[in-house]
Design a protein around this motif. Sequence first.
Motif, PDB file in Angstrom:
ATOM      1  N   GLU A 111       0.853  -1.186   0.000  1.00  0.00           N
ATOM      2  CA  GLU A 111       0.000   0.000   0.000  1.00  0.00           C
ATOM      3  C   GLU A 111       0.891   1.239   0.000  1.00  0.00           C
ATOM      4  O   GLU A 111       1.957   1.238   0.631  1.00  0.00           O
ATOM      5  N   GLN A 161      -3.142   6.661 -10.914  1.00  0.00           N
ATOM      6  CA  GLN A 161      -3.974   5.675 -10.222  1.00  0.00           C
ATOM      7  C   GLN A 161      -4.140   4.405 -11.050  1.00  0.00           C
ATOM      8  O   GLN A 161      -4.022   3.286 -10.528  1.00  0.00           O
ATOM      9  N   ASP A 162      -4.408   4.556 -12.329  1.00  0.00           N
ATOM     10  CA  ASP A 162      -4.599   3.388 -13.194  1.00  0.00           C
ATOM     11  C   ASP A 162      -3.306   2.599 -13.354  1.00  0.00           C
ATOM     12  O   ASP A 162      -3.311   1.365 -13.352  1.00  0.00           O
ATOM     13  N   TYR A 163      -2.194   3.307 -13.467  1.00  0.00           N
ATOM     14  CA  TYR A 163      -0.910   2.643 -13.690  1.00  0.00           C
ATOM     15  C   TYR A 163      -0.472   1.858 -12.454  1.00  0.00           C
ATOM     16  O   TYR A 163       0.013   0.729 -12.564  1.00  0.00           O
ATOM     17  N   LYS A 197      -2.463   0.622 -10.158  1.00  0.00           N
ATOM     18  CA  LYS A 197      -3.361  -0.541 -10.058  1.00  0.00           C
ATOM     19  C   LYS A 197      -2.904  -1.653 -10.989  1.00  0.00           C
ATOM     20  O   LYS A 197      -2.878  -2.830 -10.612  1.00  0.00           O
ATOM     21  N   GLU A 198      -2.519  -1.271 -12.195  1.00  0.00           N
ATOM     22  CA  GLU A 198      -2.019  -2.233 -13.177  1.00  0.00           C
ATOM     23  C   GLU A 198      -0.762  -2.943 -12.661  1.00  0.00           C
ATOM     24  O   GLU A 198      -0.530  -4.124 -12.949  1.00  0.00           O
ATOM     25  N   LYS A 199       0.040  -2.243 -11.872  1.00  0.00           N
ATOM     26  CA  LYS A 199       1.286  -2.798 -11.332  1.00  0.00           C
ATOM     27  C   LYS A 199       1.066  -3.581 -10.032  1.00  0.00           C
ATOM     28  O   LYS A 199       2.026  -4.076  -9.430  1.00  0.00           O
ATOM     29  N   GLY A 200      -0.171  -3.674  -9.577  1.00  0.00           N
ATOM     30  CA  GLY A 200      -0.461  -4.413  -8.355  1.00  0.00           C
ATOM     31  C   GLY A 200      -0.130  -3.654  -7.087  1.00  0.00           C
ATOM     32  O   GLY A 200       0.100  -4.260  -6.036  1.00  0.00           O
ATOM     33  N   LYS A 213      -1.456  -0.977  -4.312  1.00  0.00           N
ATOM     34  CA  LYS A 213      -2.706  -0.429  -3.785  1.00  0.00           C
ATOM     35  C   LYS A 213      -2.479   0.973  -3.244  1.00  0.00           C
ATOM     36  O   LYS A 213      -1.603   1.195  -2.407  1.00  0.00           O
TER      37      LYS A 213
END
Length: 329
Positions: A252, A276-278, A280-283, A285
């Motif tokens: 996190e 934010q999207d990138y 999330k894509e990288k795992g 949080k």
Amino acid sequence: MKKLINEVENVEQEMIQGLVKSRPEKLEKLEAGNIVVRKTRKQGKVALVSGGGSGHEPAHGGYVGEGMLDAAVAGPVFTSPTPDQVYEGIKAVATDAGVLCVVKNYTGDVLNFEMAVDMAKDEDIKADYVVVNDDVAVKDSLYTTGRRGVAGTILVHKIAGAKAEEGASLEEVKSVAEKVIANVRTMGMAIQPCTVPAAGKPGFELGEDEMEIGIGIHGEPGTHREKLAKADDIAKHLLDKILADIDYAGKEVVVIVNGMGGTPLMELYIINNFVQDYLKEKGIKVYDTMVGNYMTSIEMAGFSLTLLRLDDELKKLYDAPADTAAIHK
């Protein structure tokens, strides 16, 4: 040069006076210099002191208050305060529990704060310091040995300040500050320079289609200059550099999308949309996100990205209450 100022030589003093007058029940300015302190002093708990050159507002006076700093010492624009000024700030807020100084890794700041800490110790004040070096862009720069201290410094103020409010010892507060420093990374860029009032002209020049990647908060050069790209591509480049420096996978994080002073919120939110999207894509949080001006370079147009890797202790301290001009929790 167009600036909303009076006399150039009064910029820093009038700025600090204006800050204090915006929170007269909470803040006061010392007679000894451009030093902001809490009006109600801490008793029996570690006090936090930070500062540096002016021009980075709201840093550092904007972070004086409950849960963060006890004093902030402002030097001239982009110039470290003197050891005597820092010492006055330390003296004004010192408690029996001691004082911890939070210093950005710029040579003048480190030397002057270190000297002030030594002066305090000579007067039997318990004092120590930490040096923030979160900038992944360059190892050495015009003003540093090692990495520069930039926007990640705000998270050191927040978390160490919360630890101090708990009544922790000086050693414990220093330890958690160093833990934040070990887990926070930042990188920035600029599309327009800033103008130091006393200089009257921009500190560097960029063409209409150019940007500087990896720039510092005083307008010093970064890693390279290139043609202006799309916001998403710039943000990806900065994030990739940060993610290559620390393993954030499965962790996190706190994210700061920091404006450099002249960047519209519209553009910062566009940057955040990609971030934010990138992540999330990288795992990775995202626990919390801060978007706005936190560590600026007067009116420079550009931004920096900061990631802090959290554990349970840092998360708890990050969530603790704070009441300052720039941050309320």
